[in-house]
Design a protein around this motif. Structure first.
Motif, short mmCIF file in Angstrom:
data_model
loop_
_atom_site.label_atom_id
_atom_site.label_comp_id
_atom_site.label_asym_id
_atom_site.label_seq_id
_atom_site.Cartn_x
_atom_site.Cartn_y
_atom_site.Cartn_z
N ASN A 25 0.94 -1.26 0.10
CA ASN A 25 0.04 0.00 0.20
C ASN A 25 1.00 1.25 -0.09
O ASN A 25 1.76 1.62 0.86
CB ASN A 25 -1.06 0.03 1.14
CG ASN A 25 -1.92 1.25 1.20
OD1 ASN A 25 -1.84 1.99 0.67
ND2 ASN A 25 -3.04 0.81 1.88
N PHE A 27 0.26 4.15 0.85
CA PHE A 27 -0.01 5.09 1.93
C PHE A 27 0.97 4.55 2.99
O PHE A 27 1.47 5.45 3.83
CB PHE A 27 -1.25 5.05 2.47
CG PHE A 27 -1.74 6.19 3.39
CD1 PHE A 27 -2.00 7.53 3.04
CD2 PHE A 27 -1.67 6.00 4.64
CE1 PHE A 27 -2.40 8.39 4.03
CE2 PHE A 27 -2.10 6.59 5.78
CZ PHE A 27 -2.35 7.97 5.20
N TYR A 28 1.07 3.48 3.19
CA TYR A 28 1.78 2.85 4.38
C TYR A 28 3.33 2.95 4.06
O TYR A 28 4.41 3.21 4.77
CB TYR A 28 1.63 1.37 4.61
CG TYR A 28 0.24 1.00 5.22
CD1 TYR A 28 -0.11 1.65 6.23
CD2 TYR A 28 -0.64 -0.02 4.62
CE1 TYR A 28 -1.39 1.72 6.83
CE2 TYR A 28 -1.73 -0.17 5.34
CZ TYR A 28 -2.19 0.82 6.39
OH TYR A 28 -3.36 0.38 6.91
N LEU A 31 4.26 6.49 5.06
CA LEU A 31 4.52 6.29 6.32
C LEU A 31 5.81 5.75 7.12
O LEU A 31 6.44 6.27 7.85
CB LEU A 31 3.40 5.65 7.20
CG LEU A 31 1.86 6.23 6.98
CD1 LEU A 31 1.03 5.40 7.90
CD2 LEU A 31 2.09 7.62 7.63
N ILE A 34 8.68 8.11 6.55
CA ILE A 34 8.57 9.21 7.50
C ILE A 34 9.32 8.56 8.89
O ILE A 34 10.15 9.37 9.17
CB ILE A 34 7.04 9.61 8.09
CG1 ILE A 34 6.30 10.48 6.87
CG2 ILE A 34 7.20 10.33 9.31
CD1 ILE A 34 4.99 10.42 7.00
N LEU A 69 2.05 12.21 1.43
CA LEU A 69 0.82 11.84 2.06
C LEU A 69 -0.39 12.36 1.59
O LEU A 69 -1.44 11.40 1.24
CB LEU A 69 1.02 12.08 3.62
CG LEU A 69 0.56 10.91 4.53
CD1 LEU A 69 1.18 9.67 4.22
CD2 LEU A 69 0.63 11.32 5.95
N PHE A 70 -0.38 13.44 1.15
CA PHE A 70 -1.51 14.27 0.39
C PHE A 70 -2.10 13.57 -0.74
O PHE A 70 -2.85 13.21 -0.76
CB PHE A 70 -1.09 15.75 0.33
CG PHE A 70 -2.48 16.63 0.20
CD1 PHE A 70 -3.01 16.96 1.29
CD2 PHE A 70 -2.74 16.73 -1.19
CE1 PHE A 70 -4.16 17.89 0.99
CE2 PHE A 70 -3.83 17.80 -1.31
CZ PHE A 70 -4.50 18.18 -0.16
N ALA A 73 -2.91 9.77 -0.40
CA ALA A 73 -4.30 9.53 0.46
C ALA A 73 -5.47 9.97 -0.77
O ALA A 73 -6.50 9.23 -0.65
CB ALA A 73 -4.50 10.45 1.47
N TYR A 74 -5.08 10.73 -1.57
CA TYR A 74 -6.06 11.04 -2.76
C TYR A 74 -6.12 9.87 -3.94
O TYR A 74 -7.18 9.48 -4.10
CB TYR A 74 -5.75 12.30 -3.40
CG TYR A 74 -6.55 13.68 -2.99
CD1 TYR A 74 -7.97 13.34 -2.82
CD2 TYR A 74 -6.09 14.65 -2.62
CE1 TYR A 74 -8.88 14.51 -2.42
CE2 TYR A 74 -6.84 15.75 -1.80
CZ TYR A 74 -8.11 15.55 -2.02
OH TYR A 74 -8.94 16.61 -1.56
N TRP B 143 -7.56 9.94 7.65
CA TRP B 143 -7.47 8.76 6.86
C TRP B 143 -7.80 7.66 7.47
O TRP B 143 -8.69 6.83 6.49
CB TRP B 143 -6.09 8.82 6.34
CG TRP B 143 -6.03 7.75 5.31
CD1 TRP B 143 -6.10 8.13 3.78
CD2 TRP B 143 -5.42 6.44 5.18
NE1 TRP B 143 -5.88 7.07 3.16
CE2 TRP B 143 -5.38 5.95 3.63
CE3 TRP B 143 -5.14 5.67 6.14
CZ2 TRP B 143 -5.11 4.58 3.65
CZ3 TRP B 143 -4.61 4.38 5.73
CH2 TRP B 143 -4.57 3.98 4.48
N PHE B 151 -12.13 12.18 5.97
CA PHE B 151 -10.80 12.22 5.08
C PHE B 151 -10.94 13.95 4.62
O PHE B 151 -9.79 14.55 4.37
CB PHE B 151 -11.44 11.35 3.86
CG PHE B 151 -10.27 11.36 2.81
CD1 PHE B 151 -9.02 10.94 3.18
CD2 PHE B 151 -10.51 11.86 1.56
CE1 PHE B 151 -8.00 10.91 2.20
CE2 PHE B 151 -9.67 11.93 0.66
CZ PHE B 151 -8.44 11.38 0.91
#
Lengths: 179, 333
Positions: A25, A27-28, A31, A34, A69-70, A73-74, B143, B151
């Motif tokens: 994923n 998104f992960y 993370l 980070i 991340l923005f 996430a989108y 999220w 969101f």
């Protein structure tokens, strides 16, 4: 104390970096990146570079990764494409990685690992403080510093120009459509 | 004694540092309930009603009742939520709030104890470094809640925090240049002759406006705009986790007011003997918090495009101009 901090930072940095490429994923992955960057900041702190550590968190963890991340996430959750987006990536990527590894190894071995035996260099009292880094940037490395800021300025102006042009093109047909 | 990994203004014994950490931690749980009841009372007065006045004398025990109610609620999690991230979100927000309190100076060194958590040479960068972690708290909780309102709130807060963090940093730079240091203790000490709110009035205004946006307070409370997004990123939270978002909001308000007091209002300086210093600092912080509440009761919420154009087209150029003028004046004088 320093050993504990070092190993905590090193494990965080390595684990984060591996997780970035291992996780499915996106998104992960961001993370994990980070976690990696914050661990690097911890390692900078052990090296008495507190300004670099703070800048690392403010700039990378605080601003750059926020945008990553923005975006993930989108548009996250998109299936990976079936074909290779960059042709030949499968062969080129390991080749370049190996070249980088050899290059870094030459650099590390080139120092003959002398520092391992010694207690480390003696450093001035204000090493790594904002004042001493400011002096380095504005005196010794002034030309490089200015060149880098020019580059960033050009990039920023370019981004604004590109975004502005796209919007103009989009608004014109939307008005003419007249639903 | 632990070898310090960063340069500090005044090195102290380990046990003093531990004691100070405990004081800060306990202080947090003392500050926030007081702030909540003060805000509700004041908002009530602004709106011509009494505000809380049932629990305890003049309603002062209201926060205790609120906390008991919230903590006593069942801990729940929506089906669509990501369990670990859902729990980490509120914790991160509180973590960043408490750690930034450490650099607020409530006095200089007295009897070998500095009246601040830690006086690091990177000073205000510490505030920005830990402050930026709070943002991840918001985005992760928005999220991971698996809800559209959450969101959207998280995305709004992302855009808002990025936009205003730049102006916030630039607004402080003028004061940093005048004092010649990033350390908050040295900056307060440099204001012996004149408080920086006078020469740096523009910087002070920009910092306060950006501070409203950073703390998600009205009129910049778009991330949690209750009228359109229910509660934004905290929609799906309840019980003690909801309480921690509330705690964090008041903490951030306290920290931003504290930074503004130290940078522009002379920090702990004031007439009277030395032991009054912390009281002066707290008085100044409370005065700024009153402004926060006052503005919330007075101004309506901005529209989203107004928020963005204010940040990028007004505050940022103004802050840059302020730095330019300050830099020229600092070099000339």
């Amino acid at each position: 104390m320093e050993e504990i901090a070092f190993f905590a930072g090193a494990i965080g940095a390595l684990g984060g970096a591996i997780a970035v490429i291992a996780l499915r994923n996106p998104f992960y992955s961001v993370l994990a990146l980070i976690v990696h960057l914050i661990s690097l900041a911890g390692l900078f702190l052990i090296l008495y570079a507190e300004f670099i550590a703070a800048a690392q968190i403010v700039v990378y963890a605080g601003a750059v990764m926020v945008l990553y991340l923005f975006v993930t996430a989108y548009v996250g959750g998109v299936e990976e494409s079936i074909w290779e987006p960059i042709p030949g990536q499968r062969f080129l990527a390991p080749l370049l990685a190996a070249a980088l590894f050899i290059e870094l190894s030459i650099a590390v071995v080139g120092t003959a690992l002398k520092a391992v035996e010694s207690t480390g260099p003696t450093i001035p009292a204000d090493f790594g403080s904002p004042g001493s880094i400011g002096e380095l940037l504005l005196e010794r490395f002034l030309v490089v510093f200015e060149a880098a800021s020019m580059l960033l300025l050009i990039a920023a102006v370019g981004a604004i120009v590109l975004a502005g042009r796209k919007r103009e093109r989009e608004t014109v047909p939307a008005r003419g459509a007249g639903r | 004694m632990i070898t310090p990994v960063a340069e500090v203004g005044y090195a102290e014994a380990t046990w003093i540092l531990i004691a100070k950490s405990i004081v800060i931690f306990l202080g947090v749980f003392l500050i926030v309930p007081v702030l909540t009841v003060v805000e509700r009372k004041l908002i009530g007065r602004f709106q011509h009603r009494y505000g809380p006045n049932r629990v305890g004398p003049v309603g002062m025990m209201q926060p205790l009742a609120d906390i008991l109610k919230l903590v006593g609620k069942q801990v729940f999690r929506p089906d669509a939520a990501v369990p670990l991230l859902y729990a980490i979100g509120p914790a991160l927000v509180i973590f960043s709030g408490i750690t930034t309190i450490a650099i607020l100076p409530f006095g200089d060194v007295k009897d070998g104890v500095g009246f601040y958590g830690i006086d690091v040479s990177i000073g205000v960068l510490y505030f920005f470094a830990f402050g930026s972690l709070a943002f991840y708290g918001l985005l992760l909780s928005g999220w991971s809640s698996g809800s559209k309102y959450s969101f959207l709130g998280a995305m709004r807060s992302a855009a808002q925090l990025i936009s205003y963090e730049v102006s916030m940093g630039l607004a402080l730079l003028g004061a940093v240049m005048m004092a010649g240091s990033l350390s908050l203790v040295s900056i307060v000490e440099a204001q012996g002759e004149i408080w920086y709110v006078v020469p740096q009035f523009v910087g002070f205004l920009i910092f306060m406006i950006a501070g409203f946006a950073e703390t998600n307070r009205a009129p910049f409370d778009l991330p949690e705009a209750d009228a359109e997004l229910v509660q934004g990123y905290q929609t799906e939270y309840g019980g003690s986790r909801f309480a921690s978002f509330l705690l964090a909001e008041y903490l951030e308000m306290f920290v931003v007011s504290g930074i503004a007091a130290a940078f522009f209002l002379g920090g702990w300086m004031g007439p009277g003997p030395g032991w009054l210093d912390p009281i002066w600092m707290v008085t100044k912080i409370m005065a700024l918090i009153f402004v926060f509440i006052w503005i919330r009761a007075t101004l309506p919420r901005l529209r989203y495009d107004q928020l963005m154009s204010l940040g990028w087209k007004v505050l940022l150029p103004l802050a840059t101009l302020n730095i330019l003028v300050t830099a020229v004046l600092v070099v000339v004088t």
